[in-house]
Enzyme design. Structure first.
Site, PDB file in Angstrom:
ATOM      1  CE  LYS A 183      43.439  75.486  24.654  1.00 61.66           C
ATOM      2  NZ  LYS A 183      43.657  73.973  24.587  1.00 61.66           N
ATOM      3  CD  GLU A 257      28.219  73.311  20.866  1.00 60.72           C
ATOM      4  OE1 GLU A 257      27.539  72.510  21.566  1.00 60.72           O
ATOM      5  OE2 GLU A 257      29.145  72.953  20.150  1.00 60.72           O
ATOM      6  CB  CYS A 291      28.404  68.523  20.854  1.00 65.59           C
ATOM      7  SG  CYS A 291      28.130  69.662  19.473  1.00 65.59           S
ATOM      8  CD  GLU A 389      28.603  65.178  25.182  1.00 67.65           C
ATOM      9  OE1 GLU A 389      28.229  65.603  24.081  1.00 67.65           O
ATOM     10  OE2 GLU A 389      29.230  65.876  26.001  1.00 67.65           O
TER      11      GLU A 389
END
Length: 489
Positions: A183, A257, A291, A389
């Site tokens: 996906k 993650e 990330c 973030e």
């Protein structure tokens, strides 16, 4: 419709049960260029019905097909055929990434070539892995530990590194005997189509690899399907928490993650100019959309102003341009909503810190999702720009009193994905690395090796990907106690 140079055979279909089939919804997803804001491709949009069909196909292939019981050597050989196919398509993968995500063309080729090489390394991990091992036991003559595939895996990848992240998930799933449902992000699905075509070309059995491209509601439906034994997700912490709660409710396995707000600690022994070049080159990498990005810089107060001035000078020299410009050092961010998010944080930063440079859209680019490299100084570590973030080329400079204060500040975060210390002293680097609560840590910059375990502490995730340890999340351990050694394992 696909971008120029990307030759996907069936963008208007989904890959379910070994066949390319129309999407139940009949809808298509538009792929928007971050450079021009124009449609550059379209792919089929999966809905809940398609998600269920993909799970059913993967379930049948796992429960009744040969793949889980195929000898590891045969699985590895089939996977290596996939890798060989992908090697021929590195130029397409590079063009797909540039067209969809806005990644620099100058970086796209080496990045995707390296990702394909890494798949061969993962196959090597599987070749040396003992899927059945003998252990000493006081309860039986023969004690065996069998490592068996966890089952049906939903592999959900983000838009920033769509090929490497998805391909790694598929690699570990296939090599351990799992079946998998890909996906991809709706913004960057083309790489998953190429992986599906590689599986088809390699003769992977029907239903072992499936592809569904959909938006958030359909993706949530996939995660909630009880036929999914494990979810492997890379993306935001908010989405990861939702997945963790769903998997926890039925004890499904998950590897997550997630996000990061990683810190670089600058010690007194590291030259200011070298630090400025390194930190500027890092925050502009992939437009800051990494990330593990080093987005907080923790510096002794007496060096703060000098470092701020040096970074600002470096940022003002960064060439901003379209992704296919070979001279560009900073391309666009991936999508409109991401640009708006970055601008929201920049406005927040103006209220709580000192904007040294950047903060606006480049004057010479009136179309596309471009933002200047941005530096904030005198940032308070508890502020939003230091704690949340941003996922863009925005750097926060945080002054501290001493090394102890620097370590405390680095750890004062909900995240724990990555970190760095800028120093010429390897002993100091190791000492600080052991005290900073992150899953990875490097001396002198953003250093990552996906042949080694990768993942985070705290809200940066659960589990590890990469290295031989990356096999374990796709396996269940079974202890077998019997009265003699079997003739075959």
């Amino acid at each position: 419709m696909t971008p120029e140079g990307v030759n996907v055979a069936h963008p208007d279909k989904l890959f379910i049960g070994g066949r390319w089939v129309p999407a139940h919804s009949g809808r298509m997803i538009d792929l928007i260029s971050p450079n021009t804001e124009q449609v550059v491709g379209r792919v089929a949009e999966a809905d809940e019905t398609d998600m269920d069909a993909a799970v059913a196909a993967a379930r049948a292939a796992f429960d009744h097909g040969p793949w889980p019981t195929t000898p590891p050597a045969e699985r590895i050989a089939a996977f290596r055929r996939m890798v060989a196919h992908l090697e021929t398509r590195v130029p397409e993968l590079a063009k797909a990434w540039t067209a969809q995500m806005g990644g620099l063309a100058s970086f796209a080729g080496p990045m995707h070539g390296g990702s394909v090489m890494a798949l061969g390394q993962i196959a090597g991990f599987a070749e040396h892995f003992e899927f059945v091992e003998r252990r000493p036991s006081m309860a039986a003559d023969t004690a065996l530990i069998a490592y068996e595939p966890v089952g049906v895996v939903a592999a959900i990848a983000p838009w920033n590194g769509p090929f490497g992240i998805m391909a790694n998930k598929v690699a570990y799933a296939l090599l351990t005997g799992c079946t998998v449902i890909m996906k991809p992000s709706p913004e960057t699905p083309l790489e998953a189509f190429i992986i599906a075509e590689a599986a088809e070309a390699a003769g992977i059995p029907a239903g072992v690899v499936n592809l569904v491209t959909g938006h958030r509601d359909a993706s949530d439906h996939l995660v909630c399907n009880e036929g999914v034994d494990k979810v492997s997700f890379t993306g935001s912490t908010v989405a990861g928490k939702r997945i963790a709660s769903v998997c926890g409710s039925r004890m499904a396995r998950c590897t997550l993650e997630l996000g990061g707000k990683s810190a670089a600690i600058v010690r007194d022994d590291f030259p200011i100019e070298a630090a400025a070049k390194m930190l500027t080159g890092t925050i502009t990498m992939m437009s800051g959309q990494v990330c593990a990005m080093l987005s907080r810089v923790i510096v002794p107060r007496h060096r703060h102003d000098e470092l701020a001035e040096a970074i600002a000078a470096e940022m003002k020299q960064v060439r901003i341009g379209h992704s296919d410009d070979p001279e560009a050092q900073l391309g666009p961010v991936a999508m409109k909503r991401q640009l708006e998010r970055i601008e929201m944080y920049i406005e927040e930063g103006r209220q709580t810190a000192d904007l040294v440079t950047g903060g606006g859209r480049p004057a010479h680019l009136n179309r596309g999702y471009f933002i200047e490299p941005t530096l904030f100084a005198n940032v308070k570590n508890e502020s939003r720009i230091a704690q949340e973030e941003i996922f863009g080329p925005v750097l926060s400079l945080i002054p501290v009193e001493d090394e102890e204060d620097a370590i405390r500040t680095a750890n004062a975060s909900a995240y724990g994905l990555n970190g760095s210390v800028l120093t010429t002293d390897a002993d100091a680097a190791y000492r600080i690395a052991r005290r900073v609560r992150t899953g990875g840590f490097g001396q002198n910059g953003l250093r990552m090796d996906f042949g080694l375990p990768f993942g985070g502490f705290k809200q940066s995730g659960i589990g590890r990907e990469g290295g031989p340890e990356g096999l374990f999340p796709y396996l269940e351990m079974k202890t077998i106690l019997i009265d003699g050694m079997p003739s075959t394992l």
